[in-house]
Design a protein around this motif. Structure first.
Motif, PDB file in Angstrom:
ATOM      1  N   GLY A 177       1.749   1.661 -13.819  1.00  0.00           N
ATOM      2  CA  GLY A 177       2.213   0.379 -14.115  1.00  0.00           C
ATOM      3  C   GLY A 177       1.912  -0.745 -12.849  1.00  0.00           C
ATOM      4  O   GLY A 177       1.489  -0.353 -11.848  1.00  0.00           O
ATOM      5  N   PRO A 178       2.383  -2.008 -13.014  1.00  0.00           N
ATOM      6  CA  PRO A 178       2.241  -3.176 -12.010  1.00  0.00           C
ATOM      7  C   PRO A 178       3.008  -2.693 -10.894  1.00  0.00           C
ATOM      8  O   PRO A 178       2.483  -3.448  -9.827  1.00  0.00           O
ATOM      9  CB  PRO A 178       2.827  -4.383 -12.985  1.00  0.00           C
ATOM     10  CG  PRO A 178       3.432  -3.692 -13.809  1.00  0.00           C
ATOM     11  CD  PRO A 178       3.204  -2.503 -14.418  1.00  0.00           C
ATOM     12  N   ASP A 179       4.054  -1.916 -10.685  1.00  0.00           N
ATOM     13  CA  ASP A 179       4.838  -1.757  -9.571  1.00  0.00           C
ATOM     14  C   ASP A 179       4.170  -0.557  -8.751  1.00  0.00           C
ATOM     15  O   ASP A 179       4.711  -0.193  -7.448  1.00  0.00           O
ATOM     16  CB  ASP A 179       6.286  -1.340  -9.966  1.00  0.00           C
ATOM     17  CG  ASP A 179       6.935  -2.635 -10.535  1.00  0.00           C
ATOM     18  OD1 ASP A 179       6.680  -3.581 -10.268  1.00  0.00           O
ATOM     19  OD2 ASP A 179       8.007  -2.149 -11.326  1.00  0.00           O
ATOM     20  N   CYS A 180       3.254   0.192  -9.078  1.00  0.00           N
ATOM     21  CA  CYS A 180       2.681   1.281  -8.464  1.00  0.00           C
ATOM     22  C   CYS A 180       1.755   0.714  -7.129  1.00  0.00           C
ATOM     23  O   CYS A 180       1.083  -0.313  -7.352  1.00  0.00           O
ATOM     24  CB  CYS A 180       1.496   2.061  -9.336  1.00  0.00           C
ATOM     25  SG  CYS A 180       2.484   2.906 -10.445  1.00  0.00           S
ATOM     26  N   ILE A 181       1.677   1.515  -6.213  1.00  0.00           N
ATOM     27  CA  ILE A 181       0.761   1.481  -5.183  1.00  0.00           C
ATOM     28  C   ILE A 181      -0.600   1.596  -5.671  1.00  0.00           C
ATOM     29  O   ILE A 181      -1.232   2.508  -6.021  1.00  0.00           O
ATOM     30  CB  ILE A 181       1.047   2.390  -4.149  1.00  0.00           C
ATOM     31  CG1 ILE A 181       2.407   2.295  -3.510  1.00  0.00           C
ATOM     32  CG2 ILE A 181       0.154   2.279  -2.872  1.00  0.00           C
ATOM     33  CD1 ILE A 181       2.935   3.480  -2.644  1.00  0.00           C
ATOM     34  N   ALA A 182      -1.378   0.324  -5.529  1.00  0.00           N
ATOM     35  CA  ALA A 182      -2.856   0.183  -6.303  1.00  0.00           C
ATOM     36  C   ALA A 182      -3.580  -0.933  -5.630  1.00  0.00           C
ATOM     37  O   ALA A 182      -2.878  -1.696  -5.063  1.00  0.00           O
ATOM     38  CB  ALA A 182      -2.784   0.321  -7.722  1.00  0.00           C
TER      39      ALA A 182
END
Length: 607
Positions: A177-182
């Motif tokens: 999701g948007p909160d992931c480290i990426a």
């Protein structure tokens, strides 16, 4: 008698088995199985040869349950003809002559550090016991030389590989999701993220509240956060490393089975030992292997022929095979596809900072819940201008705490040694287990031609040379290690986390840093600097120049037109992220290139 001395009536002129297909793949792991699936979708006839056996999952789970050590390879039955590094003694397979013979000698990583990279030789490969992290490399990982003046640039960009990232994320089933480290919060994952554990939240809040950095973040996982593709939702079994008992975590057997349903033949217990070239040395003619599926005692000779050949046998074994082929069957004396002298060179992995301790009695963190790899990590050092000075760092909060599978049992053993029984023992185990903390940071290692895999004069059970490894850490990586070590100490001091013996954590001094590097804190406190783990890369590097690289941007050999070498071996950087997603994406890209270059007319006719 060793397998090497067993006699067989079969030979290259009278083989026990001959395989002829459009494409032969060596290695049924993450990349080999994905490529077979992709090629089979196009109607191409594919056969995969794998040195190891198929995994019976029920037997593997029972084997794990009955094993007292619960190590990474505990569920799996390794075959004697396909040796791998032992869980507790990687040097039982790797040969590292530059390491000191005295096990108590100080560690000197700038001279040599024990390379602990582990892998499996089974159908499904090392994915059976991987973490399940499905992380993309960051855009700057592909342009390290240009952006930071260190390392090497890849011959492809993040933008070129991004469509294949999406393909892999969809077919594996990646939760994020948007909160992931990426690299971006705008990545659209096919499943919602795997939530952080209570442990992740407590440590993350402690870091944030003490102004030591941002809160912990979730990670992209190739484990189902909802039911998908015939596999169930993750239910938090704390054994997913080394084996997921319900199949919620992806492993390469998923695409082995998908490829087989499309017509791919997967042939287990076939140990490839030689690649043969045509008389003119330009193309691969055939591959020679020993078939232990036919006879486990003698392993009779087999021959595989194809239009196109793919080596996907992991970074150590692929390089080893290419060097084993040297000087025979029209292969140059330097080795297969080795006019650049780069085969086996630029070996990479991670350096690891491992810090274990007990949280205070009023700070229960309750590990061993959810996936035992990491569901929470810190992303502030994945990328940034600091990488011109020191390496990328990926700190993880390890749900497996002190020892996945048996951490509470070890606490019970300590309690019994103290004379505790009954309710007192139960309370002791509950209290101690609930306070275990393990922060583990992986630190980037740059490609170095002197870090390499060669052939040893020590032999494996088949009489083939074992891999010899030369591996050091440079100042760039060690500066990253120092940054991680200092930060770990800051966290443990601020949160009043003690060592495993109950002592205060070492002070953050230069003297203690040197003691830590030398290994002085390992035995008493399990505070250690190590290298390797399951990340092994860089031994068959890609590039644009045949003089400095082994394969091109499509993983096609510069020396032999019908040979592709794929996997983490192609990497020119590892960043600090799990490497498997990128390897699979490169494999899909290579499969498209193979279809277009060798089978375009054939696939058009079939369509």
């Amino acid at each position: 008698m060793s397998i090497a001395n067993q006699k067989s009536t079969y030979s290259l002129t009278h083989p026990q088995e001959v395989i002829e297909d459009d494409v032969i793949i060596v290695g049924a792991g993450v990349v080999g199985s994905m490529m077979a699936w992709k090629l089979s979708q196009a109607g191409i006839n594919v056969a995969i040869l794998d040195a190891g056996a198929r995994v019976d999952k029920v037997k593997a789970i029972n084997r794990y349950k009955n094993d007292l050590e619960k190590d990474a390879n505990s569920p799996y039955k390794m075959m004697p003809w396909a040796p791998v590094p032992d869980d507790n003694d990687p040097l039982s397979y790797y040969v590292q002559p530059k390491l000191p013979s005295d096990p108590n000698a100080p560690q000197e990583p700038k001279k040599q550090i024990a390379f602990d990279g582990f892998f499996m030789r089974l159908v499904g490969g090392t994915s059976w016991h991987w973490t399940g992290h499905a992380e993309r490399l960051f855009p700057n990982d592909f342009r390290m030389k240009t952006e930071y003046g260190v390392g090497k640039d890849w011959p492809i960009s993040y933008e070129e590989i991004e469509p294949y990232y999406y393909q892999v994320e969809d077919t594996w089933g990646v939760a994020g999701g948007p909160d992931c480290i990426a690299p971006s919060p705008d990545i659209h994952y096919p499943m919602p993220e795997v939530p952080r554990s209570y442990l992740d939240k407590v440590i993350g809040e402690g870091v944030k509240d003490n102004n030591l950095g941002p809160d912990s973040q979730p990670l992209p996982h190739c484990r189902n956060s909802v039911p998908r593709d015939g596999r169930p939702q993750c239910c938090g079994n704390s054994s997913c490393l080394p084996i997921c008992p319900i199949g919620a975590k992806y492993d390469a057997s998923v695409h082995v089975h998908k490829a087989e349903r499309l017509g791919t033949r997967v042939l287990a217990n076939r140990v490839v030992y030689q690649v043969a070239l045509e008389q003119d040395g330009k193309n691969v003619k055939e591959i020679y292997y020993r078939n232990f599926d036919a006879d486990p005692e003698t392993g009779p000779i087999g021959i595989a022929r194809a239009k196109t050949f793919i080596l996907a046998a992991h970074a150590v074994e692929t390089a080893r095979l290419m060097l084993l082929s040297a000087g025979k069957f029209n292969v140059p004396s330097t080795g297969l596809s080795n006019s650049s002298d780069q085969v086996g060179r630029n070996l990479m992995g991670f350096a690891n900072i491992n810090t274990l301790g007990y949280a205070p009695e009023d700070m229960k963190v309750y590990p061993y819940r959810g996936p035992v790899s990491a569901t929470g990590a810190f992303g502030q050092w994945r990328d940034g201008s600091f990488r011109s000075e020191y390496a990328s760092i990926a700190p993880f909060i390890v749900n497996a705490a002190f020892k996945g599978g048996i951490g509470p049992i070890q606490e019970a053993e300590k309690g019994i040694e103290k004379g505790l029984v009954g309710t007192a023992l139960k309370q002791y185990v509950d209290d101690r287990t609930a306070r275990q903390v393990n922060i583990h940071s992986t630190i980037e290692i740059l490609p170095d031609p002197d870090n390499r895999v060669t052939l040893s004069d020590q032999l494996d059970p088949l009489g083939l040379p074992r891999p010899e490894v030369n591996f050091q850490l440079d100042d760039y990586t060690l500066k990253g290690c120092k940054k991680a070590w200092d930060w770990h100490l800051d966290i443990f001091h601020k949160l009043n986390i003690t060592t495993i013996t109950g002592d205060k954590m070492p002070a953050k001094t230069d003297e203690n840093w040197h003691k830590f590097v030398a290994g002085d804190f390992d035995k008493p406190y399990q505070l250690s600097l190590t290298s390797g783990d399951a990340v092994i890369a860089g031994t068959v590097c890609m590039g644009d120049d045949p003089k400095t690289a082994v394969v091109n941007s499509h993983c096609q050999s510069f020396d032999h037109d019908n040979l592709y070498v794929v996997g983490t071996a192609n990497y020119l950087s590892v960043g600090s992220a799990s490497p498997s997603l990128t390897a699979a994406a490169l494999g899909l890209r290579s499969a498209e290139h193979i279809i277009d270059k060798f089978f375009k007319h054939q696939t058009k006719e079939q369509s």
